[in-house]
Scaffold this active site. Sequence first.
Site, PDB file in Angstrom:
ATOM      1  N   ASN A  13       0.792  -1.057  -0.295  1.00 30.78           N
ATOM      2  CA  ASN A  13      -0.120   0.379  -0.326  1.00 30.78           C
ATOM      3  C   ASN A  13       1.336   1.489  -0.053  1.00 30.78           C
ATOM      4  O   ASN A  13       1.483   1.303   1.237  1.00 30.78           O
ATOM      5  CB  ASN A  13      -0.900  -0.196   1.334  1.00 30.78           C
ATOM      6  CG  ASN A  13      -1.989   0.866   1.265  1.00 30.78           C
ATOM      7  OD1 ASN A  13      -1.689   2.700   0.761  1.00 30.78           O
ATOM      8  ND2 ASN A  13      -2.332   1.510   2.918  1.00 30.78           N
ATOM      9  N   LYS A  15       0.227   4.054  -0.558  1.00 31.09           N
ATOM     10  CA  LYS A  15      -0.751   5.146   0.511  1.00 31.09           C
ATOM     11  C   LYS A  15      -0.082   6.968  -0.346  1.00 31.09           C
ATOM     12  O   LYS A  15      -0.503   6.355  -2.017  1.00 31.09           O
ATOM     13  CB  LYS A  15      -0.311   5.313   1.663  1.00 31.09           C
ATOM     14  CG  LYS A  15       0.009   4.519   2.566  1.00 31.09           C
ATOM     15  CD  LYS A  15       0.247   4.992   4.015  1.00 31.09           C
ATOM     16  CE  LYS A  15       0.153   3.559   4.747  1.00 31.09           C
ATOM     17  NZ  LYS A  15       0.110   3.770   6.324  1.00 31.09           N
ATOM     18  N   HIS A  99      -9.702   0.799   4.940  1.00 28.81           N
ATOM     19  CA  HIS A  99      -8.466   0.953   5.314  1.00 28.81           C
ATOM     20  C   HIS A  99      -8.424   2.300   6.652  1.00 28.81           C
ATOM     21  O   HIS A  99      -8.940   3.051   6.493  1.00 28.81           O
ATOM     22  CB  HIS A  99      -7.493   1.709   4.752  1.00 28.81           C
ATOM     23  CG  HIS A  99      -5.985   1.719   4.975  1.00 28.81           C
ATOM     24  ND1 HIS A  99      -5.375   2.763   6.159  1.00 28.81           N
ATOM     25  CD2 HIS A  99      -4.471   0.834   4.953  1.00 28.81           C
ATOM     26  CE1 HIS A  99      -3.451   2.603   6.308  1.00 28.81           C
ATOM     27  NE2 HIS A  99      -3.280   1.061   5.620  1.00 28.81           N
ATOM     28  N   GLU A 101      -6.973   4.827   7.980  1.00 28.33           N
ATOM     29  CA  GLU A 101      -6.678   6.217   7.024  1.00 28.33           C
ATOM     30  C   GLU A 101      -7.721   6.787   7.059  1.00 28.33           C
ATOM     31  O   GLU A 101      -8.622   8.027   7.101  1.00 28.33           O
ATOM     32  CB  GLU A 101      -5.687   6.325   6.320  1.00 28.33           C
ATOM     33  CG  GLU A 101      -4.348   5.341   7.555  1.00 28.33           C
ATOM     34  CD  GLU A 101      -2.958   5.403   6.765  1.00 28.33           C
ATOM     35  OE1 GLU A 101      -2.813   5.769   5.302  1.00 28.33           O
ATOM     36  OE2 GLU A 101      -1.855   4.930   6.954  1.00 28.33           O
ATOM     37  N   GLU A 171      -5.860  -5.557  10.471  1.00 27.38           N
ATOM     38  CA  GLU A 171      -5.096  -4.213  10.660  1.00 27.38           C
ATOM     39  C   GLU A 171      -4.843  -3.724  11.913  1.00 27.38           C
ATOM     40  O   GLU A 171      -5.649  -2.339  12.222  1.00 27.38           O
ATOM     41  CB  GLU A 171      -5.058  -3.479   9.602  1.00 27.38           C
ATOM     42  CG  GLU A 171      -4.012  -4.024   7.592  1.00 27.38           C
ATOM     43  CD  GLU A 171      -3.939  -2.521   7.854  1.00 27.38           C
ATOM     44  OE1 GLU A 171      -2.814  -3.178   6.494  1.00 27.38           O
ATOM     45  OE2 GLU A 171      -4.121  -2.193   7.451  1.00 27.38           O
ATOM     46  N   GLY A 177       2.085   2.194  10.466  1.00 31.22           N
ATOM     47  CA  GLY A 177       3.276   3.412  10.207  1.00 31.22           C
ATOM     48  C   GLY A 177       3.634   3.252  11.849  1.00 31.22           C
ATOM     49  O   GLY A 177       4.159   4.340  11.151  1.00 31.22           O
ATOM     50  N   SER A 217       3.413  -2.650  10.116  1.00 40.73           N
ATOM     51  CA  SER A 217       4.606  -2.848   9.986  1.00 40.73           C
ATOM     52  C   SER A 217       5.125  -3.830   9.571  1.00 40.73           C
ATOM     53  O   SER A 217       6.405  -4.216  10.703  1.00 40.73           O
ATOM     54  CB  SER A 217       4.806  -2.169  11.680  1.00 40.73           C
ATOM     55  OG  SER A 217       4.555  -0.805  11.720  1.00 40.73           O
TER      56      SER A 217
HETATM   57  C1  PEP Z   1      -1.119  -0.416   6.096  1.00 44.24           C
HETATM   58  O1  PEP Z   1      -1.045   1.313   5.986  1.00 44.24           O
HETATM   59  O2  PEP Z   1      -2.190  -1.066   5.110  1.00 44.24           O
HETATM   60  C2  PEP Z   1       0.004  -0.866   6.781  1.00 44.24           C
HETATM   61  C3  PEP Z   1      -0.315  -1.413   7.359  1.00 44.24           C
HETATM   62  O3  PEP Z   1       1.086   0.646   6.652  1.00 44.24           O
HETATM   63  P1  PEP Z   1       2.675   0.113   7.495  1.00 44.24           P
HETATM   64  O4  PEP Z   1       3.108  -0.891   6.673  1.00 44.24           O
HETATM   65  O5  PEP Z   1       4.006   1.149   7.448  1.00 44.24           O
HETATM   66  O6  PEP Z   1       2.619  -0.321   9.292  1.00 44.24           O
END
Ligand code: PEP
Length: 259
Positions: A13, A15, A99, A101, A171, A177, A217
């Site tokens: 992803n 973003k 997501h 976000e 998630e 992040g 992460s």
């Molecule tokens: C995400 O945005 O779906 C995500 C898992 O980000 P990160 O791997 O940076 O934590």
Amino acid sequence: MNTKYRKTIIAGNWKMNMLASDVKPFVDELKTYLPKTRSCDTVLCVPAVNICSMLKYGKEAKIICGAQDVSEHDKGAYTGDISAAQLNDIGVKYCIVGHSERRAYYAEGDLKVNAKVKKLLENKIHPIICVGESLEQREKNLTMSHINYQIRAALSGIELSELRHCVIAYEPIWAIGTGKTATSEQAQEVCCEIRAIIREMYGARPARSISILYGGSMNAKNAAELLAQPDVDGGLIGGASLKPADFAEIIKATGADNE
Ligand code: PEP
């Protein structure tokens, strides 16, 4: 992972990162690290403006192009939105929905997520449905009830025949992040619970065959342990998907080198 019954998926992803001109160099570099054949689906969900470049340059490297969002409407006066039909028309195969976000910054609630899942399925795009708890919810022991609610809401009205096109991504919000990864035990526990919810809703077979990803992460170092969990069928990767070498390491951690 249980590769006997379900597909392994590694989905990046990006973003709101990368320019269209970054796509070719990214893919060229990624290709140098990857084995020629792999048994996992490698997906990159890129910003809408980069989709055409990814479709063009990603093909040779067997990268499947995904989107990061879709409109819940079919068409019309929704300035700035992109419909599922438009995504399908140019060749997008996967799309992230719900997501955290988008839930947090754009007030995307469960009803909207459900409407988007339906539009994607109508247009033959695999929704990657994101669910996950906040730190507060985890600390109050509300993780499972929250996940249960989110899954049932996202899949409300989805037929069994459509479910097989869906992917779920667990998630935990506190891990996105932040560099704070869920332990492999935490990831397994929730992914296993998600499968149990699917079993309750649709039966044993669909539960056994749906791919459930972990995201939060995930990186080159921790991927192998997370992916070794029986109910973790892949990853949704933010930060580490921006670095070809790291993303390749995660793909290789599926053990998908050389079929
Ligand atoms: C995400 O945005 O779906 C995500 C898992 O980000 P990160 O791997 O940076 O934590």
